[in-house]
Design a protein around this motif. Structure first.
Motif, PDB file in Angstrom:
ATOM      1  N   PRO A  33       0.823  -1.192   0.000  1.00  0.00           N
ATOM      2  CA  PRO A  33       0.000   0.000   0.000  1.00  0.00           C
ATOM      3  C   PRO A  33       0.861   1.247   0.000  1.00  0.00           C
ATOM      4  N   THR A  34       0.310   2.291  -0.531  1.00  0.00           N
ATOM      5  CA  THR A  34       1.016   3.557  -0.544  1.00  0.00           C
ATOM      6  C   THR A  34       1.041   4.096   0.879  1.00  0.00           C
ATOM      7  N   ALA A  35       2.220   4.349   1.387  1.00  0.00           N
ATOM      8  CA  ALA A  35       2.354   4.847   2.753  1.00  0.00           C
ATOM      9  C   ALA A  35       2.179   6.354   2.783  1.00  0.00           C
ATOM     10  N   ALA A  36       1.543   6.840   3.840  1.00  0.00           N
ATOM     11  CA  ALA A  36       1.431   8.275   4.027  1.00  0.00           C
ATOM     12  C   ALA A  36       2.577   8.696   4.932  1.00  0.00           C
ATOM     13  N   TYR A  37       3.470   9.478   4.427  1.00  0.00           N
ATOM     14  CA  TYR A  37       4.620   9.897   5.203  1.00  0.00           C
ATOM     15  C   TYR A  37       4.402  11.289   5.756  1.00  0.00           C
ATOM     16  N   ALA A  38       4.930  11.493   6.923  1.00  0.00           N
ATOM     17  CA  ALA A  38       4.771  12.763   7.606  1.00  0.00           C
ATOM     18  C   ALA A  38       5.609  13.839   6.939  1.00  0.00           C
ATOM     19  N   ALA A  39       5.306  15.030   7.315  1.00  0.00           N
ATOM     20  CA  ALA A  39       6.075  16.168   6.850  1.00  0.00           C
ATOM     21  C   ALA A  39       7.432  16.160   7.535  1.00  0.00           C
ATOM     22  N   PRO A  48       2.409  21.939  14.981  1.00  0.00           N
ATOM     23  CA  PRO A  48       2.261  20.574  15.484  1.00  0.00           C
ATOM     24  C   PRO A  48       0.847  20.031  15.301  1.00  0.00           C
ATOM     25  N   THR A  49       0.725  19.030  14.441  1.00  0.00           N
ATOM     26  CA  THR A  49      -0.514  18.295  14.215  1.00  0.00           C
ATOM     27  C   THR A  49      -0.123  16.852  13.922  1.00  0.00           C
ATOM     28  N   ALA A  50      -1.089  15.968  13.945  1.00  0.00           N
ATOM     29  CA  ALA A  50      -0.796  14.569  13.597  1.00  0.00           C
ATOM     30  C   ALA A  50      -0.261  14.480  12.169  1.00  0.00           C
ATOM     31  N   ALA A  51      -0.848  15.239  11.252  1.00  0.00           N
ATOM     32  CA  ALA A  51      -0.410  15.193   9.852  1.00  0.00           C
ATOM     33  C   ALA A  51       1.034  15.663   9.702  1.00  0.00           C
ATOM     34  N   ASN A  52       1.457  16.625  10.495  1.00  0.00           N
ATOM     35  CA  ASN A  52       2.812  17.159  10.382  1.00  0.00           C
ATOM     36  C   ASN A  52       3.840  16.432  11.241  1.00  0.00           C
ATOM     37  N   GLN A 100       8.214  19.427  23.804  1.00  0.00           N
ATOM     38  CA  GLN A 100       7.298  20.559  23.953  1.00  0.00           C
ATOM     39  C   GLN A 100       7.211  21.346  22.645  1.00  0.00           C
ATOM     40  N   THR A 101       8.335  21.473  21.953  1.00  0.00           N
ATOM     41  CA  THR A 101       8.368  22.211  20.691  1.00  0.00           C
ATOM     42  C   THR A 101       7.448  21.569  19.659  1.00  0.00           C
ATOM     43  N   CYS A 102       7.468  20.243  19.547  1.00  0.00           N
ATOM     44  CA  CYS A 102       6.693  19.530  18.528  1.00  0.00           C
ATOM     45  C   CYS A 102       5.412  18.911  19.073  1.00  0.00           C
ATOM     46  N   ARG A 103       5.114  19.116  20.373  1.00  0.00           N
ATOM     47  CA  ARG A 103       3.895  18.610  21.010  1.00  0.00           C
ATOM     48  C   ARG A 103       3.698  17.118  20.726  1.00  0.00           C
ATOM     49  N   SER A 104       4.809  16.367  20.797  1.00  0.00           N
ATOM     50  CA  SER A 104       4.806  14.961  20.412  1.00  0.00           C
ATOM     51  C   SER A 104       5.641  14.130  21.372  1.00  0.00           C
ATOM     52  N   THR A 142      26.591   1.383  19.614  1.00  0.00           N
ATOM     53  CA  THR A 142      25.604   2.043  18.761  1.00  0.00           C
ATOM     54  C   THR A 142      24.201   1.481  18.919  1.00  0.00           C
ATOM     55  N   TRP A 143      24.055   0.179  18.975  1.00  0.00           N
ATOM     56  CA  TRP A 143      22.733  -0.441  19.014  1.00  0.00           C
ATOM     57  C   TRP A 143      22.268  -0.761  20.437  1.00  0.00           C
ATOM     58  N   SER A 144      22.806  -0.067  21.431  1.00  0.00           N
ATOM     59  CA  SER A 144      22.375  -0.299  22.809  1.00  0.00           C
ATOM     60  C   SER A 144      21.145   0.540  23.170  1.00  0.00           C
ATOM     61  N   ALA A 145      20.688   1.387  22.264  1.00  0.00           N
ATOM     62  CA  ALA A 145      19.461   2.160  22.466  1.00  0.00           C
ATOM     63  C   ALA A 145      18.727   2.264  21.129  1.00  0.00           C
ATOM     64  N   LEU A 146      17.414   2.093  21.174  1.00  0.00           N
ATOM     65  CA  LEU A 146      16.561   2.219  19.998  1.00  0.00           C
ATOM     66  C   LEU A 146      15.470   3.232  20.319  1.00  0.00           C
ATOM     67  N   TYR A 147      15.014   3.977  19.320  1.00  0.00           N
ATOM     68  CA  TYR A 147      13.922   4.911  19.558  1.00  0.00           C
ATOM     69  C   TYR A 147      12.957   4.914  18.381  1.00  0.00           C
ATOM     70  N   THR A 148      11.728   5.320  18.666  1.00  0.00           N
ATOM     71  CA  THR A 148      10.699   5.418  17.632  1.00  0.00           C
ATOM     72  C   THR A 148      10.729   6.814  17.016  1.00  0.00           C
ATOM     73  N   ASN A 149       9.920   6.987  16.003  1.00  0.00           N
ATOM     74  CA  ASN A 149       9.646   8.317  15.482  1.00  0.00           C
ATOM     75  C   ASN A 149       8.602   8.983  16.372  1.00  0.00           C
ATOM     76  N   LEU A 150       8.315  10.227  16.093  1.00  0.00           N
ATOM     77  CA  LEU A 150       7.345  10.996  16.872  1.00  0.00           C
ATOM     78  C   LEU A 150       5.919  10.549  16.609  1.00  0.00           C
ATOM     79  N   MET A 151       5.082  10.738  17.615  1.00  0.00           N
ATOM     80  CA  MET A 151       3.635  10.663  17.465  1.00  0.00           C
ATOM     81  C   MET A 151       3.074  11.910  18.145  1.00  0.00           C
ATOM     82  N   TYR A 152       2.313  12.696  17.403  1.00  0.00           N
ATOM     83  CA  TYR A 152       1.667  13.885  17.953  1.00  0.00           C
ATOM     84  C   TYR A 152       0.694  13.424  19.028  1.00  0.00           C
TER      85      TYR A 152
END
Length: 174
Positions: A33-39, A48-52, A100-104, A142-152
């Protein structure tokens, strides 16, 4: 003659529609499927919005979303079995971070001795949307910590981690 022409035209349209639908289905099967990528992180910081903000790397955009951040909560998760350490209880630490800057929010898992596959998740509780990242962790380096992307997340969020088979846990909603 005109009736035959109308039936032929309808048959061609039907065949054309079926071929188009089959091509679309094959394209979805072949390419997914076509993925919707964030801004960008800059767009997230500016508005700061979910779309952005959803699925934006918090370290991108010269770290704009890392400005004015803090750890909201952190807790240990103890794997039940770690093949690299003979089955001992070697914990990882799961953290929920706030920008706080990105409300995420984003989630981070840090090895405190664990080596093996791990996944880390951040959940937006209002609608169940999440971001996840999985990779093999090492005890150090290097791989001793992993993180996700943001979620608003203007409301509650949670950070979770697991190894996709034997251990896992989530922190309290924050």
């Amino acid at each position: 003659m005109i009736g035959h022409l109308a039936r032929t035209t309808r048959a061609r349209r039907t065949v054309s529609l079926v071929v188009s639908a089959a091509a679309l289905l094959l394209g979805q099967l072949a390419f997914g499927p076509t993925a919707a990528y964030a801004a960008s992180a800059s767009a997230c910081a500016a508005n700061p919005t979910a779309a952005n903000c959803d699925h934006v790397d918090p370290t991108s955009g010269n770290g704009v979303c890392l400005q004015n951040t803090w750890e909201v909560s952190g807790y240990p998760v103890v794997p039940k079995f770690d093949v690299n350490y003979g089955g001992g209880n070697v914990p990882v630490r799961v953290e929920l971070w706030w920008s706080q800057t990105c409300r995420s929010n984003w989630a981070r898992v840090v090895s405190t001795g664990y080596s093996g596959y791990a996944e880390v998740f951040v959940w937006r509780r209002s609608d169940g949307a999440y971001d996840r990242y999985g990779h093999t962790m090492t005890a150090t380096g290097t791989w001793s910590a992993l993180y996700t992307n943001l979620m608003y997340t203007p409301g509650l969020a949670a950070a979770c981690a697991d190894d996709a088979s034997t251990w896992g846990g989530c922190g309290p909603d924050k």
